[in-house]
Design an enzyme around this catalytic site. Structure first.
Site, mmCIF file in Angstrom:
data_model
loop_
_atom_site.group_PDB
_atom_site.id
_atom_site.type_symbol
_atom_site.label_atom_id
_atom_site.label_comp_id
_atom_site.label_asym_id
_atom_site.label_seq_id
_atom_site.Cartn_x
_atom_site.Cartn_y
_atom_site.Cartn_z
ATOM 1 N N SER A 146 -6.340 0.715 -4.604
ATOM 2 C CA SER A 146 -6.486 2.134 -4.326
ATOM 3 C C SER A 146 -5.130 2.820 -4.440
ATOM 4 O O SER A 146 -4.524 2.802 -5.505
ATOM 5 C CB SER A 146 -7.122 2.322 -2.942
ATOM 6 O OG SER A 146 -7.682 3.591 -2.811
ATOM 7 N N ASP A 173 -17.473 3.177 -8.624
ATOM 8 C CA ASP A 173 -16.442 3.663 -7.705
ATOM 9 C C ASP A 173 -16.398 5.185 -7.767
ATOM 10 O O ASP A 173 -15.951 5.764 -8.754
ATOM 11 C CB ASP A 173 -15.078 3.075 -8.077
ATOM 12 C CG ASP A 173 -14.019 3.342 -7.018
ATOM 13 O OD1 ASP A 173 -14.252 4.201 -6.147
ATOM 14 O OD2 ASP A 173 -12.968 2.693 -7.061
ATOM 15 N N TYR A 212 0.849 -1.202 0.000
ATOM 16 C CA TYR A 212 0.000 0.000 0.000
ATOM 17 C C TYR A 212 0.881 1.248 0.000
ATOM 18 O O TYR A 212 1.010 1.919 -0.979
ATOM 19 C CB TYR A 212 -0.952 -0.016 1.193
ATOM 20 C CG TYR A 212 -1.977 1.092 1.115
ATOM 21 C CD1 TYR A 212 -3.083 0.966 0.289
ATOM 22 C CD2 TYR A 212 -1.819 2.274 1.839
ATOM 23 C CE1 TYR A 212 -4.020 1.987 0.178
ATOM 24 C CE2 TYR A 212 -2.744 3.297 1.734
ATOM 25 C CZ TYR A 212 -3.843 3.149 0.908
ATOM 26 O OH TYR A 212 -4.757 4.169 0.797
ATOM 27 N N HIS A 248 -15.828 1.114 -4.492
ATOM 28 C CA HIS A 248 -14.410 1.047 -4.153
ATOM 29 C C HIS A 248 -14.055 -0.188 -3.335
ATOM 30 O O HIS A 248 -12.890 -0.467 -3.109
ATOM 31 C CB HIS A 248 -14.016 2.318 -3.399
ATOM 32 C CG HIS A 248 -12.550 2.589 -3.386
ATOM 33 N ND1 HIS A 248 -11.810 2.800 -4.532
ATOM 34 C CD2 HIS A 248 -11.667 2.679 -2.358
ATOM 35 C CE1 HIS A 248 -10.548 3.020 -4.204
ATOM 36 N NE2 HIS A 248 -10.427 2.949 -2.900
#
Length: 725
Positions: A573, A657, A493, A692
């Site tokens: 993301s 999204d 991430y 999302h």
């Protein structure tokens, strides 16, 4: 009860609900594997190119796929259908795809029960029988049988409408809950009589990035934006406002308490009410890092907001209160966080008092039963201590093992609290905790059909490009041979102060039981080592995050965990940006790339929905020439080079999204299909009526995981899975 309640600022974070595509792998011992046969390059659905050109600091940048930003156009809709046909036709040739789905379904089918929360005369808890698309909220009186309170599976026929928040009044007589339709961040709020479950008035609509903070039994505070012009899923939302809804009145008459004028313009405004109902606490921010802090005395009709911090460069979160004493977790003058007490009658900063000072480990604080619980992150795993309200250490809490702990939340009058424990090989197990004695007892242990003793996790520290030591947890079956042949998934991430701590998932279990390795590095940009670690991976230092991820892959290869042809990278993301940037910078490093709901157009991300609030982490192309050139230098959409053999890639997104709009993924896939050399597939899988990630039905989650597993294995040369043992 906080079913899914988080602050408005937390909701704005890219990670809050970013999906985590978890892929299953097989080892040579458990799969039939042959060298990948030469295949012809796929015939993709054609994507027209337009002539849009933007100018940044006298530099011309073409944007040939700008038309794909229009999510309402019929042309974009037809493109989505055509792309999905190519993708699903490709996936259909994978003979063992259904076998993987069946195994996922089998293991997913176990009872899941959340920890209870006392509201009025009832204990409320969530429960999923196993394969229900959405968990059900039950309630139970002492000595009575549980009964269904809210069943989100009845909200829509296909299970795509989810429960996003549930909040009760202090006496438990009223409740307000928010629903999300198709995964959208736009919510509706319904108010009900908690005893009869009768809806009391017309639901509130067009609510976004909001909590629900009750003011007695009179009404509640919530936040939202004006509905944007154009597409509600992609148009920019830039001015957040705090409203008060008085029960029995129309939503159009709701009072705006904060954010109504241009002078008070903020992108994220959140509210909390102290337990005794005396104070309203308001946070206001223009970015996902740092917030201003205000309080208002609700017992005085003519009271005004008192400013506690007008700068907005630090983060504040109300933990608890006792009368005029307000306890806040903050990184103000404390990069690793501290707990402070602010006396509302003496609010100047020179009067603030440390209750739990900053230490070398990152702190988060919860409260319950009149006590404070300090959850420290020590190299990405949990250590918990109990304190009294004066900051005196009561005890170190003995945890079930090494992993991630959450909970220890409750009301002051509660006599028993609950917490959960998990790691990569331990399903989330909940415990009751006696705050007087410090004793824990198992409250609920899920019956997942596997033996956790068959798996092991190891934390290593590897060296990144600039010499920084980065931790990584590697999990796999015991006895795995480190011979460079193991299929390995590297998940990352690296942003928004978000920390990746050990957590169990069925998908990872499927992967590991077939001999795969799952590796998670704690990259800079995250919050594992506080604000300084976060700031080391933002704006003009963003390349540090990519370098950390690349170095993790190189470590796994050098130490014979895997090889380039057996390495897959994934992230969602902001993690989708990570995958997109790394695969375009080092396409030779991995065999498969799975960027999910990614921020992939770094020159235009801030023009959609709430994207402008991400500028603290990213900067913007208009900020300066230096920032523009830096962003353009790694923006995945702008760094696909003609003729380069990129890894086998399956981009994933949802057509609803409105956090990271699907145009990012659309453009990236179009660039890959137009330019990539070699024969590796460059596909995009677009989930319909999905957002999302939050609230995704279990059925869709299983299908998505099976497709990612199958795609990954197929492109690593696996031709068949072994028969079940």
């Amino acid at each position: 009860m906080k079913y899914f309640a988080v602050s408005a600022l937390s909701l704005a974070l890219l990670a809050a609900c970013g999906p985590k595509p978890e892929t299953a792998q097989t080892s040579p011992e458990s799969a039939v594997e042959t060298p990948a046969a030469p295949v012809a390059k796929l015939q993709y659905a054609p994507t027209k190119q337009g002539d849009v050109v933007d100018s940044y600091f006298e530099t011309q940048v073409a944007d040939p796929y700008r038309w794909l930003e229009d999510d309402r156009s019929a042309e974009t809709g037809e493109w989505v259908k055509a792309q999905n046909k190519v993708t699903f036709d490709y996936l259909a040739q994978i003979s063992y795809r259904e076998q993987i789905k069946q195994r996922l379904t089998e293991l997913w089918n176990y009872e899941k029960i959340g920890t209870p929360s006392k509201e009025g005369a009832y204990n409320y808890f969530s429960k999923n029988d196993g394969l229900q698309n959405q968990s059900v909220i039950y309630r139970q009186k002492e000595g009575a049988e549980p009964e269904v309170f809210l069943d989100p599976n009845t909200f829509s026929a296909d299970g795509t409408t989810s429960l996003a928040d549930l909040q009760f009044t202090e006496d438990g007589s009223l409740a307000a809950y928010a629903i999300s339709e198709g995964g959208s961040d736009w919510r509706k709020i319904r108010i009900i009589n908690a005893e009869t479950k009768e809806q009391l008035e017309t639901e509130l609509v067009d609510v976004k990035f909001s909590g629900i903070a009750w003011k007695g039994n009179e009404g509640f505070f919530y936040s939202s934006y004006d509905k944007p012009e154009g597409s509600e899923l992609s148009a920019k939302t830039d001015q957040h406002k705090l409203y008060y809804h008085k029960l029995g009145t129309a939503q159009k008459d709701d009072q705006v308490l904060f954010g109504a004028t241009e002078a008070e313009k903020h992108r994220y405004v959140g509210a909390q009410v102290t337990d005794d109902g005396k104070y309203l606490v308001v946070t206001a921010a223009n970015a996902t890092s740092g917030n201003k802090l205000f309080i208002k005395d609700l017992t005085k009709a003519d009271s005004t907001f008192i400013t506690l911090d007008a700068e907005g460069s630090s983060d504040y979160q109300l933990v608890t209160s006792v009368g005029d004493k307000l306890y806040f977790e903050t990184n103000f003058k404390a990069p690793n966080n501290r707990l402070i007490m602010i006396d509302a009658t003496k609010p100047s900063q020179d009067q603030w008092v440390d209750i739990i000072p900053e230490s070398k480990n990152v702190l988060s604080v919860s409260k319950g039963a009149g006590a404070l619980f300090a959850n420290y992150m020590v190299d990405a795993v949990s250590k918990v201590q109990q304190y009294d309200l004066d900051g005196k250490l009561v005890r170190d809490i003995q945890l079930p093992g090494v992993g991630s702990v959450g909970g220890f939340n409750g009301k002051t009058k509660d006599e028993v609290l609950y917490y959960s424990f998990t790691n990569y090989s331990t399903p989330g197990t909940s415990y009751s905790y006696n705050p007087k004695t410090g004793e824990s007892a198992v409250y609920f242990k899920p019956a997942v059909k596997f033996n956790s003793d068959d798996y092991e996790s190891k934390q290593v520290f590897y060296t990144s490009k600039d010499g920084t030591k980065v931790p990584m947890i590697i999990t796999h079956k015991k006895g795995l041979q480190l011979d460079g042949t193991n299929p390995t998934m590297l998940y990352g991430y690296g942003g928004f102060n978000v920390s990746l701590t050990p957590r169990f998932s069925v998908s990872n279990l499927v992967w590991m039981e077939m001999g795969g390795i799952y590796a998670v590095p704690n990259l800079r940009g995250g919050g594992e080592y506080g604000k300084e670690w976060h700031n080391a991976g933002i704006q003009l230092k963003k390349q540090n995050v990519f370098d950390d991820f690349i170095a993790a892959g190189e470590y796994l290869i050098a130490n014979k965990y895997t090889s380039n042809n057996k390495l897959a990278i994934s992230g969602g993301s902001n993690g989708g940006l990570l995958v997109g940037a790394v695969m375009t910078q080092r396409p030779d490093l991995m065999k498969v790339a799975l960027p999910a709901v990614g921020v992939l157009d770094m020159l235009r991300y801030h023009t959609f929905t709430a994207g402008a609030g991400w500028a603290y982490d990213y900067g913007t192309a208009e900020q300066s020439k230096e920032m523009f050139e830096y962003l353009k230098g790694y923006s995945p959409v702008h760094n696909v080079k003609a003729g380069v053999a990129y890894p086998a890639t399956m981009v994933t997104t949802g057509d609803h999204d409105d956090r990271v709009v699907p145009a990012h993924s659309f453009k990236f896939a179009a660039e890959l299909q137009a330019k990539a050399g070699g024969n590796n597939p460059q596909l995009i899988r677009i989930e319909t009526n999905a957002g999302h990630g939050a609230g995704t039905p279990v059925s869709k989650t299983i299908e998505q995981a099976a497709d990612a597993f199958g795609f990954t294995l197929f492109n690593m040369g696996v031709t068949a899975l072994p028969a079940a043992k």
